[in-house]
Design a protein around this motif. Structure first.
Motif, PDB file in Angstrom:
ATOM      1  N   LYS A   1       0.813  -1.222   0.000  1.00 13.83           N
ATOM      2  CA  LYS A   1       0.000   0.000   0.000  1.00 13.83           C
ATOM      3  C   LYS A   1       0.842   1.266   0.000  1.00 13.83           C
ATOM      4  N   LEU A   2       1.921   1.270   0.752  1.00 12.26           N
ATOM      5  CA  LEU A   2       2.847   2.407   0.735  1.00 12.26           C
ATOM      6  C   LEU A   2       4.221   1.940   1.168  1.00 12.26           C
ATOM      7  N   ARG A   3       5.204   2.818   0.978  1.00 10.55           N
ATOM      8  CA  ARG A   3       6.579   2.495   1.328  1.00 10.55           C
ATOM      9  C   ARG A   3       6.898   3.021   2.730  1.00 10.55           C
ATOM     10  N   LEU A   4       7.875   2.381   3.347  1.00  9.16           N
ATOM     11  CA  LEU A   4       8.226   2.725   4.724  1.00  9.16           C
ATOM     12  C   LEU A   4       9.661   3.207   4.835  1.00  9.16           C
ATOM     13  N   ASN A   5       9.830   4.303   5.549  1.00 10.15           N
ATOM     14  CA  ASN A   5      11.130   4.732   6.034  1.00 10.15           C
ATOM     15  C   ASN A   5      11.197   4.266   7.489  1.00 10.15           C
ATOM     16  N   ILE A   6      11.979   3.236   7.739  1.00 11.04           N
ATOM     17  CA  ILE A   6      12.087   2.658   9.080  1.00 11.04           C
ATOM     18  C   ILE A   6      13.347   3.200   9.731  1.00 11.04           C
ATOM     19  N   GLU A   7      13.153   4.080  10.730  1.00 14.24           N
ATOM     20  CA  GLU A   7      14.308   4.611  11.449  1.00 14.24           C
ATOM     21  C   GLU A   7      14.699   3.668  12.577  1.00 14.24           C
ATOM     22  N   LEU A   8      15.936   3.242  12.578  1.00 16.20           N
ATOM     23  CA  LEU A   8      16.466   2.434  13.670  1.00 16.20           C
ATOM     24  C   LEU A   8      16.962   3.374  14.756  1.00 16.20           C
ATOM     25  N   LYS A   9      16.239   3.384  15.879  1.00  9.19           N
ATOM     26  CA  LYS A   9      16.545   4.292  16.986  1.00  9.19           C
ATOM     27  C   LYS A   9      17.585   3.639  17.885  1.00  9.19           C
ATOM     28  N   THR A  10      18.833   3.948  17.617  1.00  6.77           N
ATOM     29  CA  THR A  10      19.900   3.347  18.395  1.00  6.77           C
ATOM     30  C   THR A  10      21.104   4.270  18.421  1.00  6.77           C
ATOM     31  N   VAL A  11      21.912   4.099  19.435  1.00  8.28           N
ATOM     32  CA  VAL A  11      23.164   4.841  19.564  1.00  8.28           C
ATOM     33  C   VAL A  11      24.250   3.848  19.949  1.00  8.28           C
ATOM     34  N   ASN A  12      25.323   3.841  19.148  1.00  9.53           N
ATOM     35  CA  ASN A  12      26.415   2.901  19.384  1.00  9.53           C
ATOM     36  C   ASN A  12      25.879   1.474  19.424  1.00  9.53           C
TER      37      ASN A  12
ATOM     38  N   ARG B   1      18.301  -1.012   1.018  1.00  8.93           N
ATOM     39  CA  ARG B   1      18.577   0.398   0.802  1.00  8.93           C
ATOM     40  C   ARG B   1      18.686   1.088   2.153  1.00  8.93           C
ATOM     41  N   THR B   2      19.700   1.926   2.315  1.00  7.25           N
ATOM     42  CA  THR B   2      19.914   2.595   3.598  1.00  7.25           C
ATOM     43  C   THR B   2      19.957   4.104   3.423  1.00  7.25           C
TER      44      THR B   2
ATOM     45  N   VAL C   1      13.151   1.656   3.192  1.00  3.73           N
ATOM     46  CA  VAL C   1      14.515   2.135   3.352  1.00  3.73           C
ATOM     47  C   VAL C   1      14.782   2.142   4.849  1.00  3.73           C
ATOM     48  N   LEU C   2      15.948   1.658   5.244  1.00  4.20           N
ATOM     49  CA  LEU C   2      16.332   1.622   6.653  1.00  4.20           C
ATOM     50  C   LEU C   2      17.250   2.797   6.930  1.00  4.20           C
ATOM     51  N   THR C   3      16.862   3.665   7.873  1.00  3.27           N
ATOM     52  CA  THR C   3      17.607   4.886   8.136  1.00  3.27           C
ATOM     53  C   THR C   3      18.031   4.959   9.597  1.00  3.27           C
ATOM     54  N   SER C   4      19.065   5.778   9.845  1.00  2.00           N
ATOM     55  CA  SER C   4      19.519   5.968  11.219  1.00  2.00           C
ATOM     56  C   SER C   4      20.464   7.155  11.299  1.00  2.00           C
ATOM     57  N   PHE C   5      20.514   7.770  12.480  1.00  3.75           N
ATOM     58  CA  PHE C   5      21.573   8.727  12.789  1.00  3.75           C
ATOM     59  C   PHE C   5      22.892   7.989  12.994  1.00  3.75           C
ATOM     60  N   ASP C   6      22.790   6.738  13.455  1.00  3.08           N
ATOM     61  CA  ASP C   6      23.951   5.980  13.895  1.00  3.08           C
ATOM     62  C   ASP C   6      24.666   5.348  12.700  1.00  3.08           C
ATOM     63  N   HIS C   7      25.906   5.778  12.464  1.00  2.00           N
ATOM     64  CA  HIS C   7      26.658   5.275  11.320  1.00  2.00           C
ATOM     65  C   HIS C   7      26.932   3.783  11.441  1.00  2.00           C
ATOM     66  N   GLY C   8      27.185   3.313  12.654  1.00  4.24           N
ATOM     67  CA  GLY C   8      27.450   1.904  12.867  1.00  4.24           C
ATOM     68  C   GLY C   8      26.267   1.035  12.471  1.00  4.24           C
ATOM     69  N   ALA C   9      25.067   1.489  12.772  1.00  7.53           N
ATOM     70  CA  ALA C   9      23.872   0.727  12.410  1.00  7.53           C
ATOM     71  C   ALA C   9      23.762   0.587  10.894  1.00  7.53           C
TER      72      ALA C   9
END
Length: 243
Positions: A104-115, A159-160, A139-147
């Motif tokens: 039905k629609l696309r998702l931007n899934i933010e992974l809420k994590t730090v380190n 896709r990230t 698309v899987l997104t995050s502030f955390d570069h390691g994730a």
């Protein structure tokens, strides 16, 4: 071509954010093409859809998400804070949201994590998305570069996207370094030069969180591909389609 509308945490302007009620209200609007949600892990490893690291603001519970099992989180009321009509809304699992929006629609899934706050988060999300054959819908997104690096190591087909909220620095080089093709950026950080450069590089840009018509129009004037992430998808409709 109108700038794509992204419902931020579902239709969070009217329904309690990151709940199935907010998801359903977003799905009722035919022009909503994308939705952004936040995912963390319960203590027993279940991916749950919630923004804050604590339960206090959006549920009647207290404490950290990572310190409570899914069964306990499931018993909480995640809607009463928004209004009496939403009492009894639950914190949904990621799988529940995937089941509801699939096809039905696309998702931007933010992974809420730090380190290394949530060991196993990336694998758990990848497994659930793959189980529903939805890899091309997210698309899987995050502030955390390691994730982001862990996602690529676990399954490079995903896709990230990097979430960026800095007044300085070079997001383009960072995106290349992290092998990201998506940039989630605070709308006030985006300017016409950056928007053009990112478009030339083939980077899809999502600007957040845009809840005023004049800001939506300003972003649309920069580039037609900028995705507009808003708590008020109805306002997007009024702005670009008309009442």
């Amino acid at each position: 071509m109108k700038n794509p509308c992204v419902a931020h945490r579902g239709f969070s302007g009217k329904a309690p954010e990151n709940t199935l009620a907010a998801v359903r209200m977003a799905l009722e609007l035919p022009f909503v093409r994308w939705m952004e949600i936040d995912v963390q892990l319960s203590r027993d490893g279940v991916p749950v859809v919630i923004h804050d690291y604590t339960l206090d603001r959006t549920t009647n519970g207290h404490g950290k998400v990572r310190e409570m099992n899914w069964e306990g989180i499931r018993r909480l009321d995640a809607g009463g804070w928004k209004g009496r009509a939403f009492r009894g809304e639950k914190v949904p699992s990621l799988d529940e949201v995937l089941a509801l929006v699939s096809g039905k629609l696309r998702l931007n899934i933010e992974l809420k994590t730090v380190n290394d706050m949530y060991p196993g988060l990336e694998q758990a999300v990848i497994d659930q998305v793959n189980a529903r054959n939805m890899r091309d819908e997210v698309v899987l997104t995050s502030f955390d570069h390691g994730a982001l690096q862990r996602i690529k190591a676990l399954d490079p087909r995903f896709r990230t996207g990097l979430i960026y909220d800095s007044r300085s620095g070079d997001p383009v080089s960072k995106l290349q370094e992290l092998q990201c093709s998506f940039l989630s950026i605070r709308f006030s950080r985006l300017n016409p030069l950056m928007a053009s450069l990112l478009a030339e590089q083939g980077i899809q840009v999502m600007a957040w969180t845009v809840n005023k018509a004049r800001e939506m129009r300003r972003l649309a004037a920069m580039h037609s591909d900028i995705m507009i992430c808003t708590n008020r998808p109805d306002l997007w409709g009024d702005t670009f389609i008309g009442k």
